[in-house]
Scaffold this motif. Structure first.
Motif, short mmCIF file in Angstrom:
data_model
loop_
_atom_site.label_atom_id
_atom_site.label_comp_id
_atom_site.label_asym_id
_atom_site.label_seq_id
_atom_site.Cartn_x
_atom_site.Cartn_y
_atom_site.Cartn_z
N ALA A 1 0.85 -1.20 0.00
CA ALA A 1 0.00 0.00 0.00
C ALA A 1 0.88 1.24 0.00
CB ALA A 1 -0.90 0.01 1.23
N VAL A 2 0.35 2.32 -0.55
CA VAL A 2 1.07 3.59 -0.47
C VAL A 2 0.13 4.61 0.17
CG1 VAL A 2 0.49 4.14 -2.88
CG2 VAL A 2 2.37 5.34 -1.78
N PHE A 3 0.71 5.44 1.04
CA PHE A 3 -0.10 6.38 1.81
C PHE A 3 0.29 7.81 1.45
CE2 PHE A 3 0.67 2.58 4.47
CZ PHE A 3 -0.62 2.05 4.41
N CYS A 4 -0.60 8.49 0.72
CA CYS A 4 -0.30 9.85 0.30
C CYS A 4 -0.88 10.83 1.33
CB CYS A 4 -0.90 10.13 -1.08
SG CYS A 4 -0.21 9.05 -2.33
N GLY A 5 -0.01 11.62 1.92
CA GLY A 5 -0.44 12.55 2.96
C GLY A 5 -0.75 13.92 2.38
N ASP A 6 -1.00 14.85 3.28
CA ASP A 6 -1.36 16.19 2.83
C ASP A 6 -0.92 17.20 3.89
OD1 ASP A 6 -2.81 18.26 1.30
OD2 ASP A 6 -3.67 16.50 0.34
N ILE A 7 -1.34 18.46 3.71
CA ILE A 7 -0.91 19.50 4.63
C ILE A 7 -1.91 19.65 5.77
CG2 ILE A 7 -0.27 21.93 4.86
CD1 ILE A 7 1.52 20.68 2.83
N PRO B 1 5.83 5.94 15.93
CA PRO B 1 5.75 4.59 15.37
C PRO B 1 4.69 4.43 14.28
CG PRO B 1 4.54 4.69 17.42
CD PRO B 1 5.06 6.06 17.19
N LEU B 2 3.91 5.47 13.97
CA LEU B 2 2.85 5.28 12.99
C LEU B 2 3.45 5.09 11.60
CD1 LEU B 2 0.27 7.93 14.27
CD2 LEU B 2 0.00 5.45 14.33
N ASP B 3 4.31 6.03 11.18
CA ASP B 3 4.97 5.93 9.88
C ASP B 3 3.96 5.71 8.77
OD1 ASP B 3 6.92 5.83 7.98
OD2 ASP B 3 7.50 3.76 8.39
N MET B 4 2.96 6.56 8.71
CA MET B 4 1.85 6.36 7.79
C MET B 4 1.71 7.45 6.73
SD MET B 4 0.19 3.57 8.04
CE MET B 4 -1.48 3.89 7.46
N VAL B 5 2.76 8.26 6.52
CA VAL B 5 2.70 9.28 5.48
C VAL B 5 3.91 9.07 4.56
CG1 VAL B 5 2.73 11.75 4.97
CG2 VAL B 5 1.48 10.92 6.96
N ASP B 6 3.64 8.60 3.34
CA ASP B 6 4.73 8.33 2.40
C ASP B 6 5.05 9.55 1.54
OD1 ASP B 6 4.97 5.67 3.22
OD2 ASP B 6 3.35 5.05 1.88
N THR B 7 4.06 10.39 1.29
CA THR B 7 4.30 11.59 0.47
C THR B 7 3.56 12.78 1.07
OG1 THR B 7 2.35 11.42 -0.97
CG2 THR B 7 4.31 10.19 -1.66
N CYS B 8 4.10 13.96 0.86
CA CYS B 8 3.39 15.19 1.19
C CYS B 8 3.97 16.26 0.26
CB CYS B 8 3.60 15.58 2.65
SG CYS B 8 2.79 17.14 3.06
N CYS C 1 1.80 19.29 -1.45
CA CYS C 1 1.17 20.59 -1.23
C CYS C 1 -0.29 20.34 -0.91
CB CYS C 1 1.32 21.48 -2.48
SG CYS C 1 0.39 20.87 -3.89
N MET C 2 -1.04 21.40 -0.59
CA MET C 2 -2.46 21.25 -0.23
C MET C 2 -3.22 20.51 -1.31
SD MET C 2 -3.93 22.54 2.52
CE MET C 2 -5.28 23.67 2.51
N GLY C 3 -3.88 19.44 -0.93
CA GLY C 3 -4.76 18.73 -1.85
C GLY C 3 -4.07 17.69 -2.71
N ALA C 4 -2.75 17.65 -2.68
CA ALA C 4 -2.02 16.77 -3.60
C ALA C 4 -2.19 15.30 -3.28
CB ALA C 4 -0.54 17.13 -3.60
N GLY C 5 -2.49 14.97 -2.02
CA GLY C 5 -2.57 13.56 -1.63
C GLY C 5 -3.58 12.80 -2.48
N ILE C 6 -4.75 13.38 -2.68
CA ILE C 6 -5.83 12.68 -3.39
C ILE C 6 -5.44 12.42 -4.85
CG2 ILE C 6 -8.23 12.90 -4.20
CD1 ILE C 6 -8.83 14.40 -1.57
N THR C 7 -4.82 13.38 -5.49
CA THR C 7 -4.44 13.21 -6.89
C THR C 7 -3.18 12.36 -7.03
OG1 THR C 7 -4.06 15.56 -6.54
CG2 THR C 7 -5.48 14.96 -8.35
N MET C 8 -2.25 12.48 -6.11
CA MET C 8 -1.03 11.67 -6.22
C MET C 8 -1.34 10.19 -6.04
SD MET C 8 1.95 14.00 -4.61
CE MET C 8 3.23 13.01 -5.35
#
Ligand code: SF4
Ligand code: SF4
Lengths: 596, 190
Positions: A378-384, A394-401, A403-410
């Motif tokens: 799985a890949v977890f796309c984060g946001d601002i 220990p969560l380590d649950m944000v693979d990318t960040c 800019c605002m709103g980019a998580g959904i499109t990435m």
């Protein structure tokens, strides 16, 4: 009347003193308190709003100014990227009532993604910019900027930086604030409708006008030249304050302050440079003043050596300080530094990284997804937002960040490229409204298989808990219709939208598993209020059943889970009784709280 | 009067209110005042500082080696900010440590005592024992008391008391004034 206010407050009171009729913006550190100050002040009906994003704010303010009213739009520097589309056109069309664009820069950066320089943006858009060096000056500049804006029918920038926004000073303000009378919108499609022909004409007009403003700026009190010497420092904004802190009022040292960096006040600077053959440009972010001095030197064949960021005397990134002034300007002007002892044998200091609060529902949401996807790709796309902190152990649950709103499109880009991978996007409720909705439309239209997780805590937490369209409150203090995230998602065409309380861990994990098993765009709304705004449910306690395996600590990293003499316990001052750790403990050793 | 006072601590300890009280009291005493907050993110538990500059000042933040007084609500935060202290400056520090919130995950063994020893060795310092207060909620006002009692603040104690009365909710005023008096005694003994 004297008022002791923050730089952002000074900007707000400056706008009120200038008789604004409307202020709009989107929260972003370090700019957020401007709108908050206006909304709290006594005034006769200024329209105040947190807009859905910066582009909307810019457009709302533009129309107010087409009506002839004075307006202000506020944002942080990266917000200006979002608002750049209306800004660029607005610069061509122009305004009627004075309009100020406040774009707060963040050298460091202290709480931003970039170290971009809004002076560049002003130059790019060909609109004038004021750069305050203190809260007092910010207040004065607001008044001057409205005059200029109305005189030349152009939006005008005010570019404070973090240290100015967050500095306090006493400001002399009027007893009362009154909206300036305005004419109302006068229709004229040749003026207000942008067409290529109009842009061509206005472009030529703007370049001519900027030459006039450059001359006018050469006479403003915001540009100053102190002292006389063959060597000079050119500076502006908070860097001027740092330079003054170190150089003080020394008649044998020339300090040239540029408070209006664009259109660059050529005449003033040329005059100030007379008798000087070496300058250092002491500024933050980009070498803006420096490049202008180099331009002047080339254009006027000045025999002058120009130093700054381009030759490495001033660092190219990060913020400056009074101590940077001491080091850099001290070396330049040959001033021996005061002897100071370096601190020796300092004991190791504990680090205090930002972490999600105790009881933060985001922790539970991330943990539920993590549990459900254990062992799967799985890949977890984060946001601002606060939830960017979900990247920490220990969560380590944000693979990318990005800019605002980019998580959904990435997440969609990953879906199209990665094999057998479940692609998740995490977005907060405010982020969803600001720039997430179009991303969901894109996913449905282009058939991406993703799971959109909306972390709905009913506020804009990271910037200081501002309301947004989903909260049912606005900045005028009105109770308004709540915009329902679930209904939006269903209207876009999502077949599966689940709302779940992340603190009900089993239900949350099941919701994730269910969504992961289905095709198409799915959404999970993790709904639980921000812990900083809600009443704690109670306290949890570790009982003697505890086998001290520390699983709770290792898995969750809740700040309320601590060890005392090696034994796991719960810090009652921090615990909110969210109950998440009760689900994690293998031997049921944790009890208590409301949901017992 | 020219004086720079640095307040430091951990988010949630009330440094901001304390700095506002000092600033307001100094203004009521006829001084020009500037101050600055290093505003952290919304989450609690990070290091925070407030810079109060009385008299002539340009930089919103106090330069290194520029603070006449460091008012530290937490031992490690005092040491973290020690470079701001002037050669003959005074450190007032609360003895009670605030553990880093990541302590349980990555134990550092921190307990504040080495910080206090270091401060005692290296600086002119007054140690206040905040554990004696009925609640950590009164620490910020107590620390103001120590600063006032030390006689090194340069602002009349009564002006500070007036600002406390003006800014603390009536419900908690008595307890805060008691904490203020406790602080004054500690400040005066040193
Ligand atoms: S219940 Fe557990 S997870 Fe929730 S705040 Fe308390 S200690 Fe942290
Ligand atoms: S998970 Fe349960 S048994 Fe293990 S340390 Fe935590 S409370 Fe104790």
């Amino acid at each position: 009347m004297k008022q002791y206010v923050m730089g952002n407050g000074a900007i707000a009171l400056g706008a009120l003193s200038s008789g604004i009729g409307l202020i709009a913006g989107y929260p972003g550190t370090p700019s957020s308190e401007i709108i908050e100050t206006v909304s709290k002040a006594e005034h006769d009906g200024v329209h105040v709003e947190w807009s859905v994003n910066e582009k909307a704010a810019m457009e709302v303010a533009a129309a107010a100014s087409y009506s002839g009213a004075r307006s202000m739009v506020t944002m942080k520097q990266v917000g200006l990227n979002v608002a750049s589309d209306p800004l660029m056109s607005l610069a061509y069309v122009g305004v009627k009532g004075g309009m100020i664009v406040v774009s707060a820069d963040d050298p460091g950066p202290i709480s931003s993604q970039t170290e971009q320089d809004s002076r560049r943006f002003a130059e790019f858009a060909r609109v004038p910019v004021f750069d305050p060096s203190s809260p007092e000056e910010a207040f004065d500049m607001v008044g001057a900027a409205y005059e200029l804006s109305e005189k030349y029918h152009t939006p005008v920038f005010l570019r404070p930086t973090t240290r100015i926004c967050h500095a306090y000073a006493s400001i002399d303000v009027p007893e009362e604030y009154h909206k300036k009378e305005y004419e109302g919108f006068v229709k004229d499609s040749k003026k207000w409708v942008i067409f290529p022909r109009l842009s061509f004409e206005n472009h030529a007009m703007i370049e001519k006008r900027n030459a006039v403003i450059s001359r006018e700026f050469s006479d403003t009190p915001f540009n100053t030249c102190e002292g006389a010497s063959s060597k000079a420092v050119v500076t502006g904004g908070v860097s001027y304050a740092y330079a003054k802190e170190f150089l003080k009022d020394d008649p044998d040292i020339k300090i040239i302050k540029v408070g209006t960096p664009f259109p660059f006040p050529d005449d003033f600077v040329l005059k100030a440079l007379e008798g000087t053959d070496e300058v250092i440009c002491f500024e933050e972010l980009s070498p803006f003043l420096e490049e202008n001095i180099l331009r002047l030197a080339g254009k006027h064949h000045l025999d002058i050596k120009v130093s700054g960021k381009l030759d490495g005397l001033v660092p190219s990134s990060g913020e400056l300080s009074a101590n940077a002034a001491e080091k850099i300007l001290g070396a330049f002007f040959d001033i021996a530094p005061e002897s100071t002892e370096e601190a020796k044998d300092v004991p190791p200091l504990p680090v205090r990284p930002p972490v999600l609060c105790a009881g933060c529902p985001h922790r539970a949401s991330f943990y539920a997804v993590k549990q459900a996807m254990k062992g799967k790709k799985a890949v977890f796309c984060g946001d601002i937002g606060c939830y960017t902190l979900g990247n920490a152990a220990p969560l380590d649950m944000v693979d990318t960040c990005l800019c605002m709103g980019a998580g959904i499109t990435m997440a969609q880009g990953f879906y199209h490229m990665e094999d057998d991978c479940t692609c998740f996007a995490f977005a907060g409720d405010s982020t969803f409204f600001a720039s997430g909705i179009t991303g969901v439309v894109n996913a449905v239209y282009n058939e991406a298989d993703i799971i959109v997780c909306i972390l709905d805590n009913s506020t804009t937490a990271m910037t200081g808990h501002q309301p947004h369209p989903g909260t049912g409150r606005n900045m005028m203090g009105d109770i308004v219709e709540k915009i329902d995230i679930k209904a939006i998602l269903e209207a876009i065409g999502l077949k599966k939208v689940v709302t779940v309380d992340p603190l009900d861990l089993d239900a949350a994990v099941n919701a994730v598993k269910e969504c992961a098993a289905e095709k198409g765009v799915k959404a999970i709304i993790f709904k639980s209020p921000c812990i900083a705004l809600s009443k704690p449910a109670g306290k949890c306690k570790v009982s003697e059943k505890c086998i001290n395996c520390k699983k709770c600590i290792r898995e969750l990293g809740c700040p309320a889970l601590v060890t005392e003499d090696g034994q796991v316990k719960i810090d009652e001052n921090l615990c909110t009784g969210c109950g998440l750790c009760r689900h994690v403990c293998p031997v049921d050793a944790i009890g208590g709280a409301a949901n017992e | 009067m020219n004086k720079s006072i640095l307040l430091c601590g951990v988010g949630g300890q009330g440094t901001v209110l304390a700095s506002k009280i000092i600033a307001a009291a100094a203004m009521n005493d006829g001084n020009t005042v500037h101050s600055a907050e290093t505003i952290g993110m919304a989450q609690r538990g990070g290091s925070v500082t407030s810079h109060v500059r009385i008299g002539t000042a340009f930089s919103p933040l106090i330069p290194l080696h520029g603070a006449d007084m460091i008012l530290a609500f937490e031992p490690a935060e005092a040491v973290r900010n020690l470079a701001y202290l002037k050669k003959d400056g005074l450190v007032i520090v609360n003895r009670v440590p605030v553990m880093p919130i990541t302590e349980a995950l990555n134990a550092s063994g921190y307990d504040g005592s080495e910080m206090i020893e270091y401060l005692k060795k290296k600086t002119d310092c007054i140690v206040f024992d905040g554990s004696g207060l009925p609640s950590a909620k009164f620490l910020n006002i107590a620390m103001l008391g120590v600063a006032a009692g030390s006689g090194r603040l340069g602002i009349e104690t009564d002006l500070i008391r007036q600002e406390i009365e003006r800014r603390v909710p009536p419900k908690f005023l008595d307890a805060n004034i008691k904490a203020f008096e406790t602080g004054i005694r500690t400040g005066g003994e040193n």
